[in-house]
Design an enzyme around this catalytic site. Sequence first.
Site, PDB file in Angstrom:
ATOM      1  CG  HIS A 174     -68.241  14.861 121.103  1.00 19.90           C
ATOM      2  ND1 HIS A 174     -68.000  16.095 120.527  1.00 19.90           N
ATOM      3  CD2 HIS A 174     -69.197  15.076 122.034  1.00 19.90           C
ATOM      4  CE1 HIS A 174     -68.760  17.006 121.097  1.00 19.90           C
ATOM      5  NE2 HIS A 174     -69.511  16.409 122.001  1.00 19.90           N
ATOM      6  CG  HIS A 193     -72.379  12.890 124.519  1.00 18.13           C
ATOM      7  ND1 HIS A 193     -71.857  13.401 125.684  1.00 18.13           N
ATOM      8  CD2 HIS A 193     -72.360  13.901 123.619  1.00 18.13           C
ATOM      9  CE1 HIS A 193     -71.549  14.679 125.501  1.00 18.13           C
ATOM     10  NE2 HIS A 193     -71.840  15.007 124.249  1.00 18.13           N
TER      11      HIS A 193
HETATM   12  P1  AMP Z   1     -71.200  18.624 123.584  1.00 21.57           P
HETATM   13  O1  AMP Z   1     -70.216  19.341 122.685  1.00 21.57           O
HETATM   14  O2  AMP Z   1     -72.233  19.552 124.167  1.00 21.57           O
HETATM   15  O3  AMP Z   1     -71.820  17.414 122.941  1.00 21.57           O
HETATM   16  O4  AMP Z   1     -70.436  18.061 124.843  1.00 21.57           O
HETATM   17  C1  AMP Z   1     -69.068  18.199 125.032  1.00 21.57           C
HETATM   18  C2  AMP Z   1     -68.722  17.311 126.201  1.00 21.57           C
HETATM   19  O5  AMP Z   1     -67.310  17.284 126.328  1.00 21.57           O
HETATM   20  C3  AMP Z   1     -69.275  17.763 127.554  1.00 21.57           C
HETATM   21  O6  AMP Z   1     -70.100  16.735 128.094  1.00 21.57           O
HETATM   22  C4  AMP Z   1     -68.037  18.015 128.395  1.00 21.57           C
HETATM   23  O7  AMP Z   1     -68.200  17.619 129.722  1.00 21.57           O
HETATM   24  C5  AMP Z   1     -66.991  17.181 127.683  1.00 21.57           C
HETATM   25  N1  AMP Z   1     -65.623  17.636 127.827  1.00 21.57           N
HETATM   26  C6  AMP Z   1     -65.148  18.877 127.569  1.00 21.57           C
HETATM   27  N2  AMP Z   1     -63.814  18.928 127.788  1.00 21.57           N
HETATM   28  C7  AMP Z   1     -63.450  17.679 128.172  1.00 21.57           C
HETATM   29  C8  AMP Z   1     -62.205  17.090 128.547  1.00 21.57           C
HETATM   30  N3  AMP Z   1     -61.054  17.790 128.568  1.00 21.57           N
HETATM   31  N4  AMP Z   1     -62.202  15.777 128.892  1.00 21.57           N
HETATM   32  C9  AMP Z   1     -63.339  15.063 128.884  1.00 21.57           C
HETATM   33  N5  AMP Z   1     -64.545  15.560 128.536  1.00 21.57           N
HETATM   34  C10 AMP Z   1     -64.609  16.852 128.196  1.00 21.57           C
END
Ligand code: AMP
Length: 139
Positions: A98, A100
């Site tokens: 993903h 950001h």
């Molecule tokens: P990272 O894997 O550290 O780059 O970040 C994962 C991101 O996914 C975090 O910022 C979480 O807040 C976000 N996240 C996790 N589950 C969900 C969800 N169900 N809906 C939206 N965002 C999510």
Amino acid sequence: MRCVFCRIAAREVPAEVVYEDDRVIAFLDINPLNPGHTLVVPKVHVERLSDLPAELCGPLLGAASRLARAAREALGAAGVNLVVNDGRAAGQAVPHLHLHLVPRFPGDGGRSLHSLLPVRHGLDLPEIARKLRDGISPR
Ligand code: AMP
Ligand code: ZN
């Protein structure tokens, strides 16, 4: 069980979806760092950036580009940070690639990429560049 982002892409888990096409979905992060913090996600489950098929790189970045413009024009952002936490060592918590997209506003207290780590002086840049040139593979 499929991962949470696969389940969002399949509309099995609710999310504030802001963009979708046949290959990409984008939705608001549930723990936003700023208004409009968006996750731009390929619908296909790949964990790492280097796992993403080449033909999906353009659509993914293209969606991010359009959302960056929307952040400026619709939310009044002054800039954006586009960040990939690629791998656990880089802070990746959800093992589905993903991007950001974090809108930035004057005085929001955030800093830049360069606040992640201190500058490393004295590295052997020619040697590092040689290794990368030798290591890069055709897609
Ligand atoms: P990272 O894997 O550290 O780059 O970040 C994962 C991101 O996914 C975090 O910022 C979480 O807040 C976000 N996240 C996790 N589950 C969900 C969800 N169900 N809906 C939206 N965002 C999510
Ligand atoms: Zn997934």
